[in-house]
Design an enzyme around this catalytic site. Structure first.
Site, PDB file in Angstrom:
ATOM      1  N   GLY A 292       0.832  -1.217   0.000  1.00  0.00           N
ATOM      2  CA  GLY A 292       0.000   0.000   0.000  1.00  0.00           C
ATOM      3  C   GLY A 292       0.857   1.255   0.000  1.00  0.00           C
TER       4      GLY A 292
ATOM      5  N   ARG B 104      -2.297  -0.566  -8.486  1.00  0.00           N
ATOM      6  CA  ARG B 104      -3.163   0.316  -9.284  1.00  0.00           C
ATOM      7  C   ARG B 104      -2.740   1.772  -9.234  1.00  0.00           C
ATOM      8  NH1 ARG B 104      -8.819  -2.473  -8.619  1.00  0.00           N
ATOM      9  NH2 ARG B 104      -8.404  -4.303  -9.881  1.00  0.00           N
TER      10      ARG B 104
ATOM     11  N   TYR C 245     -15.110  -2.486   7.627  1.00  0.00           N
ATOM     12  CA  TYR C 245     -13.760  -2.004   7.917  1.00  0.00           C
ATOM     13  C   TYR C 245     -13.361  -2.376   9.354  1.00  0.00           C
ATOM     14  CZ  TYR C 245      -9.960   1.428   8.519  1.00  0.00           C
ATOM     15  OH  TYR C 245      -8.750   2.043   8.762  1.00  0.00           O
TER      16      TYR C 245
ATOM     17  N   LYS D  64     -10.435  -4.836  10.783  1.00  0.00           N
ATOM     18  CA  LYS D  64      -9.356  -4.306  11.641  1.00  0.00           C
ATOM     19  C   LYS D  64      -9.253  -5.125  12.931  1.00  0.00           C
ATOM     20  CE  LYS D  64      -7.533  -1.454   9.062  1.00  0.00           C
ATOM     21  NZ  LYS D  64      -6.156  -1.676   8.653  1.00  0.00           N
TER      22      LYS D  64
ATOM     23  N   ASP E 169      -0.630  -7.193  -5.757  1.00  0.00           N
ATOM     24  CA  ASP E 169      -1.988  -7.282  -5.215  1.00  0.00           C
ATOM     25  C   ASP E 169      -1.896  -8.221  -4.012  1.00  0.00           C
ATOM     26  OD1 ASP E 169      -4.638  -7.973  -4.619  1.00  0.00           O
ATOM     27  OD2 ASP E 169      -5.259  -7.779  -6.708  1.00  0.00           O
TER      28      ASP E 169
ATOM     29  N   GLY F  86      -0.337   4.937  -0.938  1.00  0.00           N
ATOM     30  CA  GLY F  86      -1.471   5.532  -0.239  1.00  0.00           C
ATOM     31  C   GLY F  86      -1.078   6.711   0.646  1.00  0.00           C
ATOM     32  N   GLN F  87      -2.050   7.179   1.429  1.00  0.00           N
ATOM     33  CA  GLN F  87      -1.832   8.370   2.259  1.00  0.00           C
ATOM     34  C   GLN F  87      -0.657   8.171   3.219  1.00  0.00           C
ATOM     35  OE1 GLN F  87      -4.960   9.422   5.043  1.00  0.00           O
ATOM     36  NE2 GLN F  87      -4.128  11.468   5.386  1.00  0.00           N
TER      37      GLN F  87
HETATM   38  P1  NAD Z   1      -4.960   4.532   1.481  1.00  0.00           P
HETATM   39  O1  NAD Z   1      -6.319   4.168   0.999  1.00  0.00           O
HETATM   40  O2  NAD Z   1      -4.490   5.904   1.215  1.00  0.00           O
HETATM   41  O3  NAD Z   1      -3.884   3.529   0.906  1.00  0.00           O
HETATM   42  C1  NAD Z   1      -4.113   2.154   0.896  1.00  0.00           C
HETATM   43  C2  NAD Z   1      -3.398   1.577  -0.291  1.00  0.00           C
HETATM   44  O4  NAD Z   1      -3.765   0.196  -0.402  1.00  0.00           O
HETATM   45  C3  NAD Z   1      -3.777   2.246  -1.615  1.00  0.00           C
HETATM   46  O5  NAD Z   1      -2.662   2.893  -2.175  1.00  0.00           O
HETATM   47  C4  NAD Z   1      -4.251   1.110  -2.505  1.00  0.00           C
HETATM   48  O6  NAD Z   1      -3.697   1.179  -3.803  1.00  0.00           O
HETATM   49  C5  NAD Z   1      -3.710  -0.117  -1.773  1.00  0.00           C
HETATM   50  N1  NAD Z   1      -4.515  -1.313  -2.081  1.00  0.00           N
HETATM   51  C6  NAD Z   1      -5.852  -1.420  -2.206  1.00  0.00           C
HETATM   52  N2  NAD Z   1      -6.181  -2.660  -2.571  1.00  0.00           N
HETATM   53  C7  NAD Z   1      -5.016  -3.358  -2.682  1.00  0.00           C
HETATM   54  C8  NAD Z   1      -4.693  -4.690  -3.035  1.00  0.00           C
HETATM   55  N3  NAD Z   1      -5.647  -5.574  -3.364  1.00  0.00           N
HETATM   56  N4  NAD Z   1      -3.396  -5.051  -3.042  1.00  0.00           N
HETATM   57  C9  NAD Z   1      -2.427  -4.174  -2.724  1.00  0.00           C
HETATM   58  N5  NAD Z   1      -2.669  -2.900  -2.393  1.00  0.00           N
HETATM   59  C10 NAD Z   1      -3.958  -2.503  -2.375  1.00  0.00           C
HETATM   60  O7  NAD Z   1      -4.905   4.177   3.027  1.00  0.00           O
HETATM   61  P2  NAD Z   1      -3.928   4.784   4.142  1.00  0.00           P
HETATM   62  O8  NAD Z   1      -4.643   5.908   4.756  1.00  0.00           O
HETATM   63  O9  NAD Z   1      -2.574   4.965   3.624  1.00  0.00           O
HETATM   64  O10 NAD Z   1      -3.985   3.596   5.203  1.00  0.00           O
HETATM   65  C11 NAD Z   1      -2.968   2.625   5.315  1.00  0.00           C
HETATM   66  C12 NAD Z   1      -3.330   1.708   6.467  1.00  0.00           C
HETATM   67  O11 NAD Z   1      -3.487   2.481   7.665  1.00  0.00           O
HETATM   68  C13 NAD Z   1      -4.665   0.964   6.294  1.00  0.00           C
HETATM   69  O12 NAD Z   1      -4.564  -0.312   6.849  1.00  0.00           O
HETATM   70  C14 NAD Z   1      -5.636   1.799   7.092  1.00  0.00           C
HETATM   71  O13 NAD Z   1      -6.715   1.032   7.561  1.00  0.00           O
HETATM   72  C15 NAD Z   1      -4.755   2.258   8.233  1.00  0.00           C
HETATM   73  N6  NAD Z   1      -5.264   3.449   8.879  1.00  0.00           N
HETATM   74  C16 NAD Z   1      -5.304   4.643   8.198  1.00  0.00           C
HETATM   75  C17 NAD Z   1      -5.819   5.766   8.823  1.00  0.00           C
HETATM   76  C18 NAD Z   1      -5.898   7.104   8.125  1.00  0.00           C
HETATM   77  O14 NAD Z   1      -6.510   8.032   8.661  1.00  0.00           O
HETATM   78  N7  NAD Z   1      -5.287   7.275   6.948  1.00  0.00           N
HETATM   79  C19 NAD Z   1      -6.295   5.676  10.139  1.00  0.00           C
HETATM   80  C20 NAD Z   1      -6.271   4.443  10.778  1.00  0.00           C
HETATM   81  C21 NAD Z   1      -5.728   3.341  10.147  1.00  0.00           C
HETATM   82  N1  SER Z   2      -9.157   7.367   8.658  1.00  0.00           N
HETATM   83  C1  SER Z   2      -9.671   6.038   8.679  1.00  0.00           C
HETATM   84  C2  SER Z   2     -11.035   5.988   8.087  1.00  0.00           C
HETATM   85  O1  SER Z   2     -11.729   6.948   8.264  1.00  0.00           O
HETATM   86  C3  SER Z   2      -9.712   5.527  10.106  1.00  0.00           C
HETATM   87  O2  SER Z   2      -9.258   4.251  10.139  1.00  0.00           O
HETATM   88  O3  SER Z   2     -11.387   5.008   7.492  1.00  0.00           O
END
Ligand code: NAD
Ligand code: SER
Length: 320
Positions: free
Chosen positions: A8, A36, A142, A146, A53, A11-12
């Protein structure tokens, strides 16, 4: 940590954590695995990148073996609102994908970082000062994935002595990469709207207080936990961590100090509002503070000032 794989990675969190890990452990030692969403120049230009993936166990395992990976930061996931749109796919990516990561780690002796979330709690969880160990009956796909992830990581640690560690992140606020479809995304969108339009129409209602954290703290927390001496770690999967407990009007009021005349209105999305109403307002993160020295660096005022400065610079560069 000698050879690190980040899933991932585009992602963010991944787009920033990958760069922070490269800075700390050597660019050539950190593999950024996207999927992707294409990796941008800062990721492709600063170290090895690939696409995987996480539902494809064979390719994932081969990647770990071929590159002698010893630590996996597993960030690939569908976030809360996207997961409610497609719960079956969310289970496949979030739960089965994690099993594939844990199996690859078991076969090749890797440590695993797994980010859980405030979403792992539910409507029957105490919402104020949410304890480290408490009722967890999430009612979103979700949240279910988790909580499953937390339990799976504990299981692999107890059953196979895998070094699994995790954090329950709150909503994360950042300026580099837009959030991927979560319930707390408003706390990022509000900054973009403030700078572009001077106004934001918020999809969560006034008074919706949730835990939040600025990205530099989130990156530091992940690396600090993975580097921590394992002796004092009693909870492992997953530690409550938070930096601020805020509602939309709190961010708006702080932005207004920098952008006079900024306004906020509310057009509530019932799906995301229901999700937010089932999450903690403020978690007790004393276990993380006690066991590995967690301490946030940014409060609301410091976060807002830095977000606006960084976003303004980014927007100016884009138009230059
Ligand atoms: P995001 O959606 O920005 O990034 C997730 C990435 O996963 C994406 O780039 C996407 O391309 C990739 N992805 C989706 N399907 C996939 C697959 N089948 N195979 C491989 N990659 C795949 O999410 P994020 O905010 O960067 O979050 C990363 C992790 O942190 C996640 O587990 C999320 O639950 C957790 N998290 C995030 C937040 C937040 O506020 N951003 C808060 C709590 C927990
Ligand atoms: N920022 C995330 C969401 O809203 C929390 O896990 O899904």
């Amino acid at each position: 940590m000698q050879k690190i794989l980040v899933t991932g990675a585009t992602g963010q969190i991944g787009s920033e954590l990958t760069l922070a890990l490269r800075e700390r452990y050597g660019a050539e030692n950190v593999f950024a695995a996207g999927h992707r969403r294409p990796a941008d120049e800062s990721l492709t230009g600063s170290g090895p990148c690939c696409s995987v993936d996480v539902r494809d166990a064979a390719t994932l395992t081969a990647l770990v073996a071929d590159h002698q990976v010893d630590t996996i930061f597993h960030l690939a996931s569908l976030l809360s609102a996207v997961a409610e749109d497609g719960p079956q796919l969310a289970w496949d990516v979030n739960a089965n994908g994690l099993v594939h990561v844990l199996e690859a780690a078991r076969m090749h002796g890797c440590a695993v970082f797994f980010p859980s979330s405030i979403g792992a709690f539910g409507p029957s969880t105490p919402r104020d000062n949410t304890p480290q160990i408490t009722i967890q009956r999430p009612n979103t796909m979700y949240g279910i994935t988790k909580l499953t992830g937390e339990l799976l990581c504990d299981y692999y640690h107890q059953r196979f002595a895998l070094d699994t560690r995790g954090l329950r992140y709150p909503g994360l606020i950042s300026h580099r990469t837009l959030p991927g479809g979560g319930t707390t995304d408003y706390a990022v969108h509000i900054f973009h709207a403030a700078l572009k339009e001077g106004h934001y129409d918020c999809f969560l209602d006034a008074g919706t207080r949730l835990d939040m954290m600025y990205m530099p703290d989130a990156l530091r927390a992940a690396m600090q936990l993975m580097e921590a001496d394992s002796g004092p770690l009693r909870h492992r999967n997953s530690f409550n961590v938070t930096a601020m407990s805020i509602a939309p009007e709190d961010i708006a009021a702080e932005i207004e100090k920098h952008i006079p005349g900024f306004t906020i209105s509310y057009a509530v999305d019932p799906v995301r509002q229901a999700i937010a109403d089932s999450w903690p307002k403020h978690m007790d993160d004393s276990a993380a503070r006690r066991e590995w020295g967690w301490q946030p660096g940014y409060d609301l005022a410091a976060m807002v000032e830095d977000m606006l400065t960084k976003l303004r610079t980014r927007m100016t560069e884009r138009h230059a």
